[in-house]
Design a protein around this motif. Structure first.
Motif, PDB file in Angstrom:
ATOM      1  N   HIS A   1       3.507   2.519  -8.141  1.00 49.70           N
ATOM      2  CA  HIS A   1       3.987   3.585  -7.261  1.00 49.70           C
ATOM      3  C   HIS A   1       5.447   3.315  -6.919  1.00 49.70           C
ATOM      4  N   PRO A   2       6.274   4.374  -6.798  1.00 53.25           N
ATOM      5  CA  PRO A   2       7.685   4.170  -6.449  1.00 53.25           C
ATOM      6  C   PRO A   2       7.888   3.498  -5.100  1.00 53.25           C
ATOM      7  N   ALA A   3       6.887   3.557  -4.222  1.00 52.86           N
ATOM      8  CA  ALA A   3       7.022   2.942  -2.896  1.00 52.86           C
ATOM      9  C   ALA A   3       6.860   1.430  -2.936  1.00 52.86           C
ATOM     10  N   PHE A   4       6.431   0.865  -4.088  1.00 61.06           N
ATOM     11  CA  PHE A   4       6.190  -0.568  -4.183  1.00 61.06           C
ATOM     12  C   PHE A   4       7.469  -1.296  -4.596  1.00 61.06           C
ATOM     13  N   ALA A   5       7.727  -2.430  -3.955  1.00 67.33           N
ATOM     14  CA  ALA A   5       8.839  -3.298  -4.357  1.00 67.33           C
ATOM     15  C   ALA A   5       8.378  -4.742  -4.253  1.00 67.33           C
TER      16      ALA A   5
ATOM     17  N   GLY B   1      -6.112 -12.957  -1.747  1.00 63.78           N
ATOM     18  CA  GLY B   1      -5.728 -12.066  -2.830  1.00 63.78           C
ATOM     19  C   GLY B   1      -5.539 -10.645  -2.334  1.00 63.78           C
ATOM     20  N   LEU B   2      -5.461  -9.712  -3.269  1.00 65.71           N
ATOM     21  CA  LEU B   2      -5.197  -8.310  -2.936  1.00 65.71           C
ATOM     22  C   LEU B   2      -6.074  -7.407  -3.786  1.00 65.71           C
ATOM     23  N   VAL B   3      -6.696  -6.434  -3.142  1.00 65.73           N
ATOM     24  CA  VAL B   3      -7.457  -5.411  -3.855  1.00 65.73           C
ATOM     25  C   VAL B   3      -6.556  -4.204  -4.084  1.00 65.73           C
ATOM     26  N   LEU B   4      -6.490  -3.730  -5.310  1.00 65.20           N
ATOM     27  CA  LEU B   4      -5.747  -2.528  -5.677  1.00 65.20           C
ATOM     28  C   LEU B   4      -6.762  -1.426  -5.933  1.00 65.20           C
ATOM     29  N   LEU B   5      -6.666  -0.359  -5.142  1.00 67.50           N
ATOM     30  CA  LEU B   5      -7.697   0.672  -5.128  1.00 67.50           C
ATOM     31  C   LEU B   5      -7.093   2.023  -5.531  1.00 67.50           C
ATOM     32  N   PRO B   6      -7.344   2.502  -6.759  1.00 67.57           N
ATOM     33  CA  PRO B   6      -6.848   3.824  -7.141  1.00 67.57           C
ATOM     34  C   PRO B   6      -7.643   4.918  -6.443  1.00 67.57           C
ATOM     35  N   SER B   7      -6.962   6.024  -6.146  1.00 68.68           N
ATOM     36  CA  SER B   7      -7.616   7.143  -5.466  1.00 68.68           C
ATOM     37  C   SER B   7      -7.106   8.450  -6.042  1.00 68.68           C
ATOM     38  N   ALA B   8      -7.996   9.401  -6.180  1.00 71.96           N
ATOM     39  CA  ALA B   8      -7.601  10.730  -6.646  1.00 71.96           C
ATOM     40  C   ALA B   8      -7.009  11.563  -5.525  1.00 71.96           C
ATOM     41  N   PHE B   9      -7.364  11.247  -4.278  1.00 78.33           N
ATOM     42  CA  PHE B   9      -7.002  12.126  -3.170  1.00 78.33           C
ATOM     43  C   PHE B   9      -5.870  11.600  -2.293  1.00 78.33           C
TER      44      PHE B   9
ATOM     45  N   TRP C   1      -2.777  10.851  -3.095  1.00 76.16           N
ATOM     46  CA  TRP C   1      -1.450  11.337  -3.487  1.00 76.16           C
ATOM     47  C   TRP C   1      -0.892  12.283  -2.425  1.00 76.16           C
ATOM     48  N   PRO C   2       0.415  12.220  -2.131  1.00 74.20           N
ATOM     49  CA  PRO C   2       1.464  11.389  -2.735  1.00 74.20           C
ATOM     50  C   PRO C   2       1.687  10.066  -2.023  1.00 74.20           C
ATOM     51  N   ASP C   3       0.776   9.696  -1.141  1.00 74.09           N
ATOM     52  CA  ASP C   3       0.971   8.517  -0.304  1.00 74.09           C
ATOM     53  C   ASP C   3       0.383   7.267  -0.934  1.00 74.09           C
ATOM     54  N   VAL C   4       0.683   6.145  -0.329  1.00 79.61           N
ATOM     55  CA  VAL C   4      -0.052   4.903  -0.520  1.00 79.61           C
ATOM     56  C   VAL C   4      -0.530   4.467   0.860  1.00 79.61           C
ATOM     57  N   VAL C   5      -1.620   3.721   0.909  1.00 82.72           N
ATOM     58  CA  VAL C   5      -2.212   3.320   2.180  1.00 82.72           C
ATOM     59  C   VAL C   5      -2.484   1.820   2.147  1.00 82.72           C
ATOM     60  N   SER C   6      -2.134   1.153   3.231  1.00 85.48           N
ATOM     61  CA  SER C   6      -2.491  -0.245   3.417  1.00 85.48           C
ATOM     62  C   SER C   6      -2.640  -0.444   4.921  1.00 85.48           C
ATOM     63  N   GLY C   7      -2.251  -1.598   5.431  1.00 88.57           N
ATOM     64  CA  GLY C   7      -2.294  -1.813   6.863  1.00 88.57           C
ATOM     65  C   GLY C   7      -3.606  -2.325   7.398  1.00 88.57           C
TER      66      GLY C   7
ATOM     67  N   PRO D   1      -7.298  -7.711   2.407  1.00 87.39           N
ATOM     68  CA  PRO D   1      -6.021  -7.033   2.126  1.00 87.39           C
ATOM     69  C   PRO D   1      -6.170  -6.081   0.939  1.00 87.39           C
ATOM     70  N   THR D   2      -5.755  -4.840   1.135  1.00 86.74           N
ATOM     71  CA  THR D   2      -5.985  -3.779   0.142  1.00 86.74           C
ATOM     72  C   THR D   2      -4.816  -2.796   0.171  1.00 86.74           C
ATOM     73  N   VAL D   3      -4.480  -2.281  -0.993  1.00 83.06           N
ATOM     74  CA  VAL D   3      -3.516  -1.186  -1.103  1.00 83.06           C
ATOM     75  C   VAL D   3      -4.177  -0.067  -1.902  1.00 83.06           C
ATOM     76  N   VAL D   4      -4.160   1.136  -1.341  1.00 85.26           N
ATOM     77  CA  VAL D   4      -4.708   2.320  -1.995  1.00 85.26           C
ATOM     78  C   VAL D   4      -3.536   3.113  -2.566  1.00 85.26           C
TER      79      VAL D   4
END
Length: 332
Positions: free
Chosen positions: A181-185, A209-217, A219-225, A232-235
């Motif tokens: 995702h463009p929001a990732f650095a 570690g980190l869970v990477l969770l793809p989502s169809a719904f 978009w256009p955001d990413v979610v963590s926190g 720890p997870t990033v959607v």
């Protein structure tokens, strides 16, 4: 204001992908009130409109502020790489009422007046009962909004996981995170993943570690926190959502249909992303046995390759299959 996820020495070795029907359910509920997220999903919105009216989603929407805290216990990080909805909602029902009460208070405080609504007061005064009530609503939302389309959604998510797993193996963590995702650095110097989003959150992974969770719904955001004790997870938005609701017949060239036969050409053109037999059968409205036969012929002709992923076999087009499935521009 970004999220900062700090990796320890062991955390890059504990990156994993997961798929969550519970998360897709909350994403679907959220999309109903977020016009900016609806563009790719208009065909789905039309299909589920009547069913959505039959479920009281207002209490769930009350806990989905545009900015700020959403209850982690209600939509937690996935409990496994491919847990079923039934397994996930069972874990929600077992939530400690004290944990739920804290989540309710934080989420309701994000929206002025939310705590004083009848639903808000019910959550705050009887958190144990509210957990059961909201879990029932989430289950109703799953059955009305997501379950009928789950084979199609699961195929998209599994294809995304398969693709990015290969990218991780080929290019390593920095390349993977740069492409998600463009929001990732990613900072190699500080071993930190920074995610630009509406909120401030800092967390050390501490070997989880980190869970990477793809989502169809999402978009256009990413979610963590997610705060401890949650994993720890990033959607992030899954690849290919632009064609998620497009029917194969809408993109099958007539010339290809005449060459291969309509059904076989539809199968080939439906494989914009890798998919399994059951997902293709659901998408095309064909019997799984028929789709399986078409896939075998297309693979034997060199138009498809196949590989096992988890519990199923995924098919994808070869370069020759891509050349046939993509319409060629006319020349004079």
């Amino acid at each position: 204001m970004p999220y900062h996820l700090h990796f320890g020495e062991a955390d890059p070795l504990r990156i994993r992908f997961a798929i969550s029907p519970l998360w897709e359910t909350q994403g679907a509920v959220r999309v109903l009130t977020r016009p900016r997220q609806q563009g790719y999903h208009l065909p789905w919105l039309r299909r589920i409109a009547e069913a959505a009216r039959g479920v009281d989603l207002a209490p769930l929407h009350l806990l989905m502020p545009e900015r700020g805290h959403n209850p982690d216990f209600l939509y937690p990080p996935p409990i496994g790489p491919a847990a079923t909805f039934e397994e996930e909602i069972a874990a929600v029902r077992e939530t400690d009422p004290a944990v739920a009460a804290d989540d309710f208070a934080r989420a309701l405080a994000e929206t002025p007046g939310a705590a004083d609504t009848p639903a808000g007061r019910r959550m705050l005064t009887d958190p144990a009962g509210a957990v059961r009530w909201l879990a029932d609503l989430v289950e109703q939302a799953w059955e009305a909004l997501v379950a009928p389309e789950w084979p199609r959604l699961r195929a998209l998510l599994e294809a995304d996981v398969a693709y990015h797993s290969r990218r991780l193996a080929d290019g390593g963590l920095e390349r993977l995170l740069g492409e998600l995702h463009p929001a990732f650095a990613w900072s190699e110097e500080t071993a930190t993943l920074t995610v630009e989003y509406r909120g401030e959150h800092v967390r050390a992974l501490d070997g989880q570690g980190l869970v990477l969770l793809p989502s169809a719904f999402v978009w256009p955001d990413v979610v963590s926190g997610f705060d401890p004790p949650w994993q720890p997870t990033v959607v992030y938005p899954a690849r290919g959502i632009g064609g998620l609701w497009t029917e194969a017949r809408e993109r099958t060239p007539d010339a290809l249909a005449r060459l291969l036969g309509r059904a076989r050409a539809d199968v080939l053109c439906a494989l914009d992303e890798p998919a399994g037999t059951s997902a293709l059968a659901h998408r095309l409205g064909l019997a799984p046995s028929s789709v399986s036969a078409h896939l075998s012929v297309l693979r034997a002709a060199g138009l498809l390759t196949s590989r096992r992923y988890g519990h199923q076999v995924l098919y994808e087009r070869t370069p020759l299959g891509i050349a046939l499935a993509v319409p060629q521009p006319e020349t004079d």
